[in-house]
Design an enzyme around this catalytic site. Sequence first.
Site, PDB file in Angstrom:
ATOM      1  N   VAL A 148       0.867  -1.172   0.000  1.00  0.00           N
ATOM      2  CA  VAL A 148       0.000   0.000   0.000  1.00  0.00           C
ATOM      3  C   VAL A 148       0.907   1.226   0.000  1.00  0.00           C
ATOM      4  O   VAL A 148       1.939   1.235   0.677  1.00  0.00           O
ATOM      5  CB  VAL A 148      -0.921   0.018   1.242  1.00  0.00           C
ATOM      6  CG1 VAL A 148      -1.836   1.241   1.226  1.00  0.00           C
ATOM      7  CG2 VAL A 148      -1.748  -1.257   1.323  1.00  0.00           C
ATOM      8  N   CYS A 149       0.530   2.243  -0.755  1.00  0.00           N
ATOM      9  CA  CYS A 149       1.392   3.431  -0.849  1.00  0.00           C
ATOM     10  C   CYS A 149       1.703   4.011   0.522  1.00  0.00           C
ATOM     11  O   CYS A 149       2.807   4.502   0.752  1.00  0.00           O
ATOM     12  CB  CYS A 149       0.734   4.489  -1.722  1.00  0.00           C
ATOM     13  SG  CYS A 149       0.556   4.002  -3.459  1.00  0.00           S
TER      14      CYS A 149
END
Length: 472
Positions: free
Chosen positions: A273-274
Amino acid sequence: MPSTRRSRVTTAAADIEIHDPATDEVVGRVAPAGPEEVDDAVGRAAGAAPAWARTDAAERAGRVREAASALRAEAEDLARLNETETGRPYDDGLGGVLAAAGTLEQYAELGPVHRGRSLQGSWSATDLMVPEPRGVVAAITPWNDPVAVAAGLIGAALVTGNTVVHKPSERCPHLGRRVADLLASFLPDGVLTVVDGAGPTGALLCAHEAVDLIAHVGSVAAGRAIAEAAVGTGAKVLLENGGNDPLIVDDGVDPRWAAEQAALGSYANGGQVCVSVERIYCHRGVADEFLAALAHEAGRWVYRPSTPGEKALGPLVDRRQREHVHSHVAEALAAGATAHAGGELPTGTGAFYPATVLSGCTPDMRILREETFGPVAPVRVVDSFEQALTEAVDDPHGLAATVLTPDMAHAQEAWKTLPVGTVKVNAVFGGAPGGAAQPRGLSGAGYGYGPELLDEMTTTKVVHLEAAPPRR
């Protein structure tokens, strides 16, 4: 299972082969778009741009709203395809598709009310600041949340009157094309086109002189290349290039609760996930209990949970990504770090990697200096909150950060000091609808979501209207 498909234009580049990251089985191949196909897609978008810009904002929004409903109807199939191509657990992927539909609906509401300003000029004149579409938008989207990210960028571009050429990640091309084709079925021809391919195709798209804006979510290296290409064309660039997000665990917090937060931030979607937690600075006063609790939490993240309390941890997107993650872990262990959970490369099929907890990490290790993007929680024990904040700040990325603390003075100092776009206090995920942040440093530039994205997708024209004098 997606069928094998080839692009319309044959290119010299080798086909891209996609494997199911859980089984290693080939699930499809695509031929990357070459110069002719990219030029055709951009040309169609440019040709459709004038008419789409003249289309009433309410009609543009209505078409996007219809597309959102169709996306909801296809959500289960899209989530299964997402799992097949990227390994993202079905439930997580389903949530991503539904979030994408919600984002399209949000922009369908916001598009028609996106407005400029009137200015206070002379009594006999009217002065306006009017937003206008930029033209052709190149949307280059990632594999880790492919539907939601694409829906955000494409939806914002469409409701503001732009046309779009979408290049989905080469790691989930069947999913990317299916989503784009579904959206395009509600639009006039050429308003939304899609091209397949990896970096070389993206480079062709970004260097095209008819592209007016490039919106990219992905790696730092790709973002830098895109920015360089845009210098030659004059295209506006929006970049979200990942981060190396810190988590500070302050003295006085409940160590078990802090461990739950750290595990969620580190292991959700396999750490892909960023805004995943990438590095943890834990106060020595709670370190022993925190590490023990975090190791326990790591054991709850498994493939296909079967007992209460277990959480889904799918494979990484492919073996290449797993090699990258394990290289960070192996280097840290060789340099003196200790594994409290995981840390070993699995045998057998698939690109699985265990939820891992490391302690004894030092600032010179890659595990703390670079984005690992995997299910790894590297912990550095510090002697004070001040040391944790100082070391958290010492990083060239600037996406997000989290602080777990019972001390509101520390919380205030942290959010004001951390040079990132998003600071979360006492929750690794969450936030009110409509928030929009600008990443900093290596993490990119510009608003990539929220109402402010509509401003990025438009350019402002100042208009001065004044009556002509009577004819003499």
